[in-house]
Write a protein that holds these residues in place. Structure first.
Motif, mmCIF file in Angstrom:
data_model
loop_
_atom_site.group_PDB
_atom_site.id
_atom_site.type_symbol
_atom_site.label_atom_id
_atom_site.label_comp_id
_atom_site.label_asym_id
_atom_site.label_seq_id
_atom_site.Cartn_x
_atom_site.Cartn_y
_atom_site.Cartn_z
ATOM 1 N N THR A 10 1.805 88.857 6.379
ATOM 2 C CA THR A 10 1.261 88.986 5.031
ATOM 3 C C THR A 10 -0.039 88.215 4.899
ATOM 4 O O THR A 10 -1.020 88.702 4.318
ATOM 5 C CB THR A 10 2.284 88.496 3.997
ATOM 6 O OG1 THR A 10 3.478 89.257 4.131
ATOM 7 C CG2 THR A 10 1.746 88.641 2.586
ATOM 8 N N LEU A 11 -0.071 87.013 5.443
ATOM 9 C CA LEU A 11 -1.306 86.221 5.441
ATOM 10 C C LEU A 11 -2.418 86.949 6.185
ATOM 11 O O LEU A 11 -3.557 87.033 5.709
ATOM 12 C CB LEU A 11 -1.048 84.848 6.068
ATOM 13 C CG LEU A 11 -2.231 83.915 6.177
ATOM 14 C CD1 LEU A 11 -2.691 83.483 4.793
ATOM 15 C CD2 LEU A 11 -1.854 82.703 7.009
ATOM 16 N N ALA A 12 -2.088 87.528 7.329
ATOM 17 C CA ALA A 12 -3.081 88.280 8.103
ATOM 18 C C ALA A 12 -3.521 89.539 7.361
ATOM 19 O O ALA A 12 -4.693 89.926 7.426
ATOM 20 C CB ALA A 12 -2.501 88.647 9.463
ATOM 21 N N PHE A 13 -2.610 90.177 6.654
ATOM 22 C CA PHE A 13 -2.935 91.366 5.859
ATOM 23 C C PHE A 13 -4.004 91.040 4.823
ATOM 24 O O PHE A 13 -4.984 91.770 4.667
ATOM 25 C CB PHE A 13 -1.654 91.872 5.190
ATOM 26 C CG PHE A 13 -1.818 93.090 4.345
ATOM 27 C CD1 PHE A 13 -1.996 94.335 4.922
ATOM 28 C CD2 PHE A 13 -1.771 93.001 2.967
ATOM 29 C CE1 PHE A 13 -2.129 95.466 4.145
ATOM 30 C CE2 PHE A 13 -1.905 94.126 2.180
ATOM 31 C CZ PHE A 13 -2.082 95.359 2.777
ATOM 32 N N PHE A 14 -3.841 89.921 4.129
ATOM 33 C CA PHE A 14 -4.841 89.526 3.139
ATOM 34 C C PHE A 14 -6.142 89.076 3.791
ATOM 35 O O PHE A 14 -7.224 89.321 3.256
ATOM 36 C CB PHE A 14 -4.294 88.435 2.224
ATOM 37 C CG PHE A 14 -3.287 88.941 1.242
ATOM 38 C CD1 PHE A 14 -3.624 89.916 0.317
ATOM 39 C CD2 PHE A 14 -1.996 88.462 1.252
ATOM 40 C CE1 PHE A 14 -2.698 90.394 -0.589
ATOM 41 C CE2 PHE A 14 -1.060 88.927 0.349
ATOM 42 C CZ PHE A 14 -1.412 89.894 -0.572
ATOM 43 N N MET A 15 -6.064 88.430 4.949
ATOM 44 C CA MET A 15 -7.282 88.001 5.635
ATOM 45 C C MET A 15 -8.103 89.200 6.091
ATOM 46 O O MET A 15 -9.331 89.207 5.948
ATOM 47 C CB MET A 15 -6.927 87.118 6.847
ATOM 48 C CG MET A 15 -6.466 85.738 6.485
ATOM 49 S SD MET A 15 -5.966 84.799 7.930
ATOM 50 C CE MET A 15 -7.527 84.551 8.732
ATOM 51 N N ILE A 16 -7.450 90.196 6.643
ATOM 52 C CA ILE A 16 -8.159 91.371 7.144
ATOM 53 C C ILE A 16 -8.774 92.167 5.995
ATOM 54 O O ILE A 16 -9.912 92.632 6.075
ATOM 55 C CB ILE A 16 -7.213 92.240 7.996
ATOM 56 C CG1 ILE A 16 -6.878 91.527 9.298
ATOM 57 C CG2 ILE A 16 -7.820 93.601 8.279
ATOM 58 C CD1 ILE A 16 -5.772 92.170 10.091
ATOM 59 N N ASN A 17 -8.036 92.311 4.909
ATOM 60 C CA ASN A 17 -8.549 93.092 3.790
ATOM 61 C C ASN A 17 -9.568 92.338 2.949
ATOM 62 O O ASN A 17 -10.192 92.930 2.075
ATOM 63 C CB ASN A 17 -7.397 93.571 2.904
ATOM 64 C CG ASN A 17 -6.639 94.703 3.549
ATOM 65 O OD1 ASN A 17 -7.251 95.596 4.118
ATOM 66 N ND2 ASN A 17 -5.335 94.663 3.479
ATOM 67 N N ALA A 18 -9.762 91.050 3.195
ATOM 68 C CA ALA A 18 -10.760 90.284 2.450
ATOM 69 C C ALA A 18 -12.168 90.494 3.001
ATOM 70 O O ALA A 18 -13.145 90.164 2.330
ATOM 71 C CB ALA A 18 -10.413 88.800 2.489
ATOM 72 N N VAL A 19 -12.288 91.050 4.193
ATOM 73 C CA VAL A 19 -13.591 91.235 4.836
ATOM 74 C C VAL A 19 -13.942 92.720 4.796
ATOM 75 O O VAL A 19 -13.164 93.558 5.241
ATOM 76 C CB VAL A 19 -13.554 90.735 6.294
ATOM 77 C CG1 VAL A 19 -14.874 90.950 6.986
ATOM 78 C CG2 VAL A 19 -13.171 89.269 6.344
ATOM 79 N N ILE A 60 -9.456 86.168 13.566
ATOM 80 C CA ILE A 60 -8.268 85.336 13.345
ATOM 81 C C ILE A 60 -7.190 86.136 12.619
ATOM 82 O O ILE A 60 -6.001 86.039 12.940
ATOM 83 C CB ILE A 60 -8.644 84.052 12.576
ATOM 84 C CG1 ILE A 60 -9.505 83.143 13.463
ATOM 85 C CG2 ILE A 60 -7.407 83.307 12.100
ATOM 86 C CD1 ILE A 60 -10.099 81.961 12.731
ATOM 87 N N GLY A 61 -7.595 86.953 11.654
ATOM 88 C CA GLY A 61 -6.635 87.804 10.955
ATOM 89 C C GLY A 61 -5.949 88.785 11.885
ATOM 90 O O GLY A 61 -4.722 88.975 11.810
ATOM 91 N N PHE A 62 -6.712 89.412 12.776
ATOM 92 C CA PHE A 62 -6.111 90.347 13.729
ATOM 93 C C PHE A 62 -5.202 89.626 14.725
ATOM 94 O O PHE A 62 -4.145 90.134 15.102
ATOM 95 C CB PHE A 62 -7.181 91.141 14.477
ATOM 96 C CG PHE A 62 -7.653 92.348 13.734
ATOM 97 C CD1 PHE A 62 -6.794 93.383 13.437
ATOM 98 C CD2 PHE A 62 -8.969 92.450 13.330
ATOM 99 C CE1 PHE A 62 -7.218 94.508 12.751
ATOM 100 C CE2 PHE A 62 -9.420 93.559 12.637
ATOM 101 C CZ PHE A 62 -8.529 94.589 12.344
ATOM 102 N N MET A 63 -5.577 88.422 15.138
ATOM 103 C CA MET A 63 -4.724 87.669 16.054
ATOM 104 C C MET A 63 -3.409 87.267 15.380
ATOM 105 O O MET A 63 -2.346 87.312 16.009
ATOM 106 C CB MET A 63 -5.449 86.424 16.575
ATOM 107 C CG MET A 63 -6.583 86.727 17.531
ATOM 108 S SD MET A 63 -6.020 87.547 19.025
ATOM 109 C CE MET A 63 -6.588 89.210 18.747
#
Length: 130
Positions: free
Chosen positions: A66-75, A101-104
């Motif tokens: 979920t954290l990565a989902f928000f990180m990826i969609n923020a860019v 970092i989001g993808f990792m």
């Protein structure tokens, strides 16, 4: 592989222009799938409240994804290309590092969830070959 759906054609519908909305539709579908996954996981935690039935540490993969989902969609794509994001802390490089970092995190949580699936549920009843 970056544009493998560019030549895919849906039946033409004159009421909606899909060429401009393809990314938005894909994001909405991804959000619905993500919501469905969390709904099923929360439902399983409610139905099986004891740690012997469902180890609640297994929710960690969902939290990180979920954290990565928000990180990826923020860019946005423009930030990664450097079209609209010149100022800021690190500029285009910072946006790319954030996305990396989001993808990792996303791939790490996917691998960890597969490890949990096979280690705790699939091979649980299999005899060891030692």
């Amino acid at each position: 592989m970056a544009g493998f759906l560019d030549n895919f054609r849906w039946p033409e519908c004159e009421c909606i222009d899909w060429s401009e909305r393809r990314n938005a539709v894909a994001s909405v579908v991804a959000g619905i799938l993500f919501f469905t996954g969390w709904w099923i996981m929360i439902d399983a935690a409610v139905v099986y409240p004891k740690p012997e039935q469902l180890n609640h540490a297994f929710h960690t993969c969902g939290v990180f994804s979920t954290l990565a989902f928000f990180m990826i969609n923020a860019v946005s794509n423009a930030q990664v290309r450097g079209d609209s994001y010149e100022s800021g802390c690190l500029g285009r490089t910072g946006a790319r590092v954030w996305l990396f970092i989001g993808f990792m995190l996303m791939f790490g949580s996917l691998i960890a969830s597969m490890w949990i699936l096979f280690g705790a549920y699939v091979t649980q009843s299999q005899p060891h070959a030692c």
